[in-house]
Design a protein around this motif. Structure first.
Motif, PDB file in Angstrom:
ATOM      1  N   UNK A  41       0.828  -1.196   0.000  1.00  0.00           N
ATOM      2  CA  UNK A  41       0.000   0.000   0.000  1.00  0.00           C
ATOM      3  C   UNK A  41       0.865   1.250   0.000  1.00  0.00           C
ATOM      4  N   UNK A  42       2.171   1.053   0.040  1.00  0.00           N
ATOM      5  CA  UNK A  42       3.081   2.188  -0.027  1.00  0.00           C
ATOM      6  C   UNK A  42       3.343   2.871   1.297  1.00  0.00           C
ATOM      7  N   UNK A  43       2.845   2.343   2.370  1.00  0.00           N
ATOM      8  CA  UNK A  43       3.074   2.937   3.693  1.00  0.00           C
ATOM      9  C   UNK A  43       4.454   2.478   4.166  1.00  0.00           C
ATOM     10  N   UNK A  44       5.364   3.414   4.342  1.00  0.00           N
ATOM     11  CA  UNK A  44       6.728   3.058   4.740  1.00  0.00           C
ATOM     12  C   UNK A  44       7.042   3.447   6.174  1.00  0.00           C
ATOM     13  N   UNK A  45       6.300   4.402   6.721  1.00  0.00           N
ATOM     14  CA  UNK A  45       6.563   4.886   8.079  1.00  0.00           C
ATOM     15  C   UNK A  45       5.379   4.520   8.968  1.00  0.00           C
ATOM     16  N   UNK A  46       5.462   3.365   9.620  1.00  0.00           N
ATOM     17  CA  UNK A  46       4.381   2.892  10.494  1.00  0.00           C
ATOM     18  C   UNK A  46       4.717   3.281  11.924  1.00  0.00           C
ATOM     19  N   UNK A  47       3.800   3.974  12.568  1.00  0.00           N
ATOM     20  CA  UNK A  47       3.976   4.388  13.954  1.00  0.00           C
ATOM     21  C   UNK A  47       3.808   3.162  14.848  1.00  0.00           C
ATOM     22  N   UNK A  48       4.868   2.746  15.505  1.00  0.00           N
ATOM     23  CA  UNK A  48       4.807   1.572  16.382  1.00  0.00           C
ATOM     24  C   UNK A  48       4.577   1.953  17.846  1.00  0.00           C
ATOM     25  N   UNK A  49       4.386   3.246  18.121  1.00  0.00           N
ATOM     26  CA  UNK A  49       4.035   3.684  19.471  1.00  0.00           C
ATOM     27  C   UNK A  49       2.513   3.715  19.560  1.00  0.00           C
ATOM     28  N   UNK A  50       1.947   2.612  20.034  1.00  0.00           N
ATOM     29  CA  UNK A  50       0.497   2.460  20.017  1.00  0.00           C
ATOM     30  C   UNK A  50      -0.210   3.413  20.974  1.00  0.00           C
ATOM     31  N   UNK A  51       0.538   4.102  21.833  1.00  0.00           N
ATOM     32  CA  UNK A  51      -0.070   5.131  22.668  1.00  0.00           C
ATOM     33  C   UNK A  51      -0.544   6.311  21.822  1.00  0.00           C
ATOM     34  N   UNK A  52      -0.015   6.435  20.611  1.00  0.00           N
ATOM     35  CA  UNK A  52      -0.431   7.512  19.713  1.00  0.00           C
ATOM     36  C   UNK A  52      -1.742   7.201  18.996  1.00  0.00           C
ATOM     37  N   UNK A  53      -2.225   5.982  19.112  1.00  0.00           N
ATOM     38  CA  UNK A  53      -3.411   5.551  18.383  1.00  0.00           C
ATOM     39  C   UNK A  53      -4.670   5.888  19.177  1.00  0.00           C
ATOM     40  N   UNK A  54      -5.602   6.552  18.528  1.00  0.00           N
ATOM     41  CA  UNK A  54      -6.887   6.862  19.169  1.00  0.00           C
ATOM     42  C   UNK A  54      -7.681   5.577  19.410  1.00  0.00           C
ATOM     43  N   UNK A  55      -7.605   4.639  18.453  1.00  0.00           N
ATOM     44  CA  UNK A  55      -8.302   3.355  18.557  1.00  0.00           C
ATOM     45  C   UNK A  55      -7.302   2.238  18.270  1.00  0.00           C
ATOM     46  N   UNK A  56      -7.401   1.170  19.017  1.00  0.00           N
ATOM     47  CA  UNK A  56      -6.521   0.015  18.803  1.00  0.00           C
ATOM     48  C   UNK A  56      -7.268  -1.027  17.970  1.00  0.00           C
ATOM     49  N   UNK A  57      -7.400  -0.710  16.684  1.00  0.00           N
ATOM     50  CA  UNK A  57      -8.110  -1.581  15.755  1.00  0.00           C
ATOM     51  C   UNK A  57      -7.361  -1.591  14.424  1.00  0.00           C
ATOM     52  N   UNK A  58      -7.548  -2.678  13.672  1.00  0.00           N
ATOM     53  CA  UNK A  58      -6.899  -2.777  12.361  1.00  0.00           C
ATOM     54  C   UNK A  58      -7.333  -1.651  11.433  1.00  0.00           C
ATOM     55  N   UNK A  59      -8.623  -1.349  11.421  1.00  0.00           N
ATOM     56  CA  UNK A  59      -9.118  -0.325  10.486  1.00  0.00           C
ATOM     57  C   UNK A  59      -8.561   1.057  10.837  1.00  0.00           C
ATOM     58  N   UNK A  60      -8.497   1.375  12.124  1.00  0.00           N
ATOM     59  CA  UNK A  60      -7.948   2.677  12.506  1.00  0.00           C
ATOM     60  C   UNK A  60      -6.449   2.724  12.234  1.00  0.00           C
ATOM     61  N   UNK A  61      -5.729   1.652  12.534  1.00  0.00           N
ATOM     62  CA  UNK A  61      -4.281   1.626  12.303  1.00  0.00           C
ATOM     63  C   UNK A  61      -3.966   1.879  10.831  1.00  0.00           C
TER      64      UNK A  61
ATOM     65  N   UNK B 251     -10.612  -2.905   2.157  1.00  0.00           N
ATOM     66  CA  UNK B 251     -10.833  -4.222   1.543  1.00  0.00           C
ATOM     67  C   UNK B 251      -9.523  -4.802   1.024  1.00  0.00           C
ATOM     68  N   UNK B 252      -8.715  -3.965   0.362  1.00  0.00           N
ATOM     69  CA  UNK B 252      -7.418  -4.437  -0.140  1.00  0.00           C
ATOM     70  C   UNK B 252      -6.513  -4.879   0.998  1.00  0.00           C
ATOM     71  N   UNK B 253      -6.503  -4.095   2.081  1.00  0.00           N
ATOM     72  CA  UNK B 253      -5.696  -4.423   3.258  1.00  0.00           C
ATOM     73  C   UNK B 253      -6.148  -5.755   3.868  1.00  0.00           C
ATOM     74  N   UNK B 254      -7.454  -5.926   3.992  1.00  0.00           N
ATOM     75  CA  UNK B 254      -7.986  -7.170   4.554  1.00  0.00           C
ATOM     76  C   UNK B 254      -7.588  -8.363   3.691  1.00  0.00           C
ATOM     77  N   UNK B 255      -7.723  -8.237   2.388  1.00  0.00           N
ATOM     78  CA  UNK B 255      -7.347  -9.332   1.487  1.00  0.00           C
ATOM     79  C   UNK B 255      -5.855  -9.609   1.545  1.00  0.00           C
ATOM     80  N   UNK B 256      -5.044  -8.561   1.689  1.00  0.00           N
ATOM     81  CA  UNK B 256      -3.601  -8.761   1.814  1.00  0.00           C
ATOM     82  C   UNK B 256      -3.262  -9.475   3.122  1.00  0.00           C
ATOM     83  N   UNK B 257      -3.965  -9.131   4.192  1.00  0.00           N
ATOM     84  CA  UNK B 257      -3.752  -9.834   5.464  1.00  0.00           C
ATOM     85  C   UNK B 257      -4.060 -11.320   5.318  1.00  0.00           C
ATOM     86  N   UNK B 258      -5.143 -11.640   4.645  1.00  0.00           N
ATOM     87  CA  UNK B 258      -5.510 -13.040   4.416  1.00  0.00           C
ATOM     88  C   UNK B 258      -4.400 -13.747   3.630  1.00  0.00           C
TER      89      UNK B 258
END
Length: 185
Positions: free
Chosen positions: A1-21, A40-47
């Motif tokens: 999906x081209x996302x290269x900078x993933x925030x791994x500090x989950x305290x920054x996340x408003x919601x702890x869910x796959x869709x919000x992440x 939908x693309x993300x879900x299929x890629x996870x599968x």
């Protein structure tokens, strides 16, 4: 999906869910709102990614607890921050009974409160009844906070976060689901 900078500090996340992440990290990387088809693309890629690894391992006591609920006609439902297809794969891999009609996920609600309420509504329809008491079971502080926000009873599972759960108001904590199930007898 081209996302290269993933925030791994989950305290920054408003919601702890796959869709919000996905949305949070997409918007951080590209500076614009993602389109819903990306979920939908993300879900299929996870599968697809899950198919390349060994099966997930059952959370200790999960299969036995769900079987106990089914055998004793105890109403329950599933509410997860995961997306539906990966969640169902995990349940199948662990040979845990489920019915999609009582599965609520972050596909339709980014917030935990949203999909927990969705799960409760689905359970009311599935079991054709109202509930006098609803108990939320989880292992994270975010699960406890969700239960508190919705005025639900809460049961904490696992020793990893036990201290944090108790510090945040949890009064019923068990080392695993088998220990919790023994309390139900």
């Amino acid at each position: 999906m081209g996302i290269t900078d993933i925030d791994t500090d989950y305290n920054n996340y408003k919601h702890h869910t796959d869709s919000y992440a996905l949305r949070y990290n997409y918007e951080r990387n590209f500076g614009n709102t993602y389109q819903n088809d990306l979920l939908d693309n993300f879900e299929n890629d996870l599968v697809y990614q899950m198919s390349m690894f060994d099966n997930v391992k059952e959370i200790k006591g999960a299969k036995s607890l769900i079987k106990f609920f089914v055998d004793n006609q105890i109403s329950f439902c599933f509410a997860t921050g995961a997306l539906p297809k990966p969640a169902m794969i995990k349940l199948r891999q662990c040979d845990i009974w489920y019915d999609e009609r009582i599965l609520a996920t972050s596909k339709t609600h980014e917030s935990r409160e949203g999909f927990v309420m969705d799960a409760i509504d689905k359970a009311k329809v599935f079991y054709q009844k109202q509930f006098d008491q609803i108990v939320s079971v989880g292992d994270g502080v975010w699960d406890l906070k969700t239960a508190q926000n919705l005025s639900l009873d809460f049961v904490g599972i696992g020793d990893t976060n036990r201290k944090k759960l108790i510090e945040n108001g949890a009064t019923n904590c068990f080392s695993d689901l088998n220990e919790f199930k023994k309390m139900l007898f």
